[in-house]
Design an enzyme around this catalytic site. Structure first.
Site, PDB file in Angstrom:
ATOM      1  CG  ASP A  29     -80.691  38.005  43.365  1.00 49.56           C
ATOM      2  OD1 ASP A  29     -79.608  38.165  42.778  1.00 49.56           O
ATOM      3  OD2 ASP A  29     -80.927  37.015  44.078  1.00 49.56           O
ATOM      4  CG  HIS A  44     -82.601  33.765  47.421  1.00 47.58           C
ATOM      5  ND1 HIS A  44     -83.098  35.050  47.327  1.00 47.58           N
ATOM      6  CD2 HIS A  44     -81.565  33.715  46.555  1.00 47.58           C
ATOM      7  CE1 HIS A  44     -82.380  35.738  46.463  1.00 47.58           C
ATOM      8  NE2 HIS A  44     -81.438  34.948  45.975  1.00 47.58           N
ATOM      9  CG  HIS A  80     -79.857  32.203  42.104  1.00 46.82           C
ATOM     10  ND1 HIS A  80     -79.695  33.304  41.310  1.00 46.82           N
ATOM     11  CD2 HIS A  80     -79.903  32.665  43.380  1.00 46.82           C
ATOM     12  CE1 HIS A  80     -79.641  34.397  42.065  1.00 46.82           C
ATOM     13  NE2 HIS A  80     -79.765  34.037  43.339  1.00 46.82           N
ATOM     14  CB  CYS A 119     -74.870  35.937  42.138  1.00 44.81           C
ATOM     15  SG  CYS A 119     -73.846  36.655  43.441  1.00 44.81           S
TER      16      CYS A 119
END
Ligand code: HMG
Ligand code: MG
Length: 305
Positions: A17, A208, A210, A241
């Protein structure tokens, strides 16, 4: 009183990622060193690469070489992202211990990210699940945009639950709830988990986060309060992303470990080694680390008297 877990599992997603959205290209050799150093820090799962279209995500084009180049540490799971059978077959050949399929709670994000609707993505995962079961490979399920979508705005928790349940019914052993654009607050996470935990056990979910809006650690704390014990993070807070404009990297692993250490929650991760690794990869990418802890522990510049 809270019901904090005594131990949490950290899934290190920096090599996937993180690097998938870094502008400065990193050599395959440096990717291999990164994965080996992360495993050496005591991280139990290292998401090592991604078997997606190299035209869509050129930074992951050498994932097979990364897998074949690493010296594996015992007890570490080296995982890979796989959007379809082509990706799964490549991951299997490369020796991935575990794969992850990825769906979204937002139709528009699904189209932008993997060029198909949510339902079509689930259809693509069906043969992947069957092949993985046959090969004895565990499959993790990601759900993106669990709080908000860069195209559709706020996402309702029932939409997240619906796609999660479909992934679980297909055989995913765990659902990782992705705040893809890092816009969620602790209130959003609590409301989402209130809905999710009516149908899920805490150990079947991961967060998860960010860190676009600087809320990731607070959101992790909110999830800890509800008993979650698996968190994805990225060394040095690498990445973002490619299909979510403005989204910054994942929460930095160093910062998550520092938080867990302070709470007396075991991770098995050596923070000093991790900080060195985060500062090393940031140098390689010619950027400052996004880890607050990494910055705080940066050696002071030498100034001649
Ligand atoms: P498509 O164009 O609809 O697929 O892409 P297609 O089946 O029509 O194939 C087109 C071309 O791609 C063909 O090649 C295929 O062979 C090739 P051509 O004949 O044109 O030369 N292809 C592949 N090549 C390598 N590996 C494969 C593969 N599949 C097809 N697996 C596809 C559909 C899914 C492939 C494409 O949209 C894609 O690769 N998307 C990648 C998206 C991505 O990696 N996004 C970032 C990861 S998700 C994320 O970051 C979120 C997460 O972190 C959680 C969160 O934060 O929320 C997980
Ligand atoms: Mg992500």
């Amino acid at each position: 009183m809270n019901s904090f877990p005594h131990q949490v599992r950290i899934v290190e997603v920096g090599p996937r990622d993180g690097l998938q959205n870094e502008k400065t290209p990193l050599s395959t050799a440096d990717k291999i060193v990164l994965v080996e150093r992360l495993a050496g820090c005591g991280l139990p799962v290292v998401e090592t690469g991604s078997f997606v279209s190299p035209r869509w995500v050129p930074q992951m084009a050498d994932s097979a070489e990364v897998f074949s180049g690493i010296e594996r540490a015992s007890g570490v799971r080296y995982s890979a992202l796989t959007p379809n059978m082509k990706g799964f077959e490549a991951a299997l050949k490369a020796g991935a211990d575990e794969v992850a399929v990825f769906a979204a709670a937002s139709e528009t994000f699904s189209q932008k990210n993997i060029n198909c609707s949510i339902d079509e993505s689930l259809q693509r995962f069906t043969p992947v699940m069957a092949a993985a079961a046959q090969a004895g490979i565990p499959v993790r399920g990601y759900v993106s945009c669990v709080v908000a979508c860069p195209y559709e705005g706020a996402i309702a928790a029932p939409a997240v639950l619906s796609v999660s349940q479909k992934l679980t019914d297909m055989g995913c052993y765990e659902i990782s709830l992705g705040d893809t654009i890092g816009a969620g607050t602790a209130g959003d996470i609590k409301r989402l988990l209130d809905v999710m935990l009516r149908s899920y056990a805490v150990n079947d979910l991961a967060m998860h986060c960010h860190d676009t809006y600087g809320q990731a650690l607070t959101n992790i704390y909110a999830a800890l309060e509800q008993g979650l014990a698996c968190f994805d993070s990225s060394v040095a807070g690498l990445g973002g992303c490619p299909y979510a404009t403005g989204a910054t990297g994942n929460v930095a692993t160093e910062d998550v470990i520092y938080l867990m250490n302070g709470l007396g929650i075991e991770t098995g991760v050596d923070l000093d080694l991790l900080i060195e690794t985060g500062n090393w990869i940031s140098d390689k990418l010619q950027r400052r680390t996004n880890s607050r802890v990494g910055n705080a522990r940066m050696p002071a510049p030498h100034i001649d008297a």
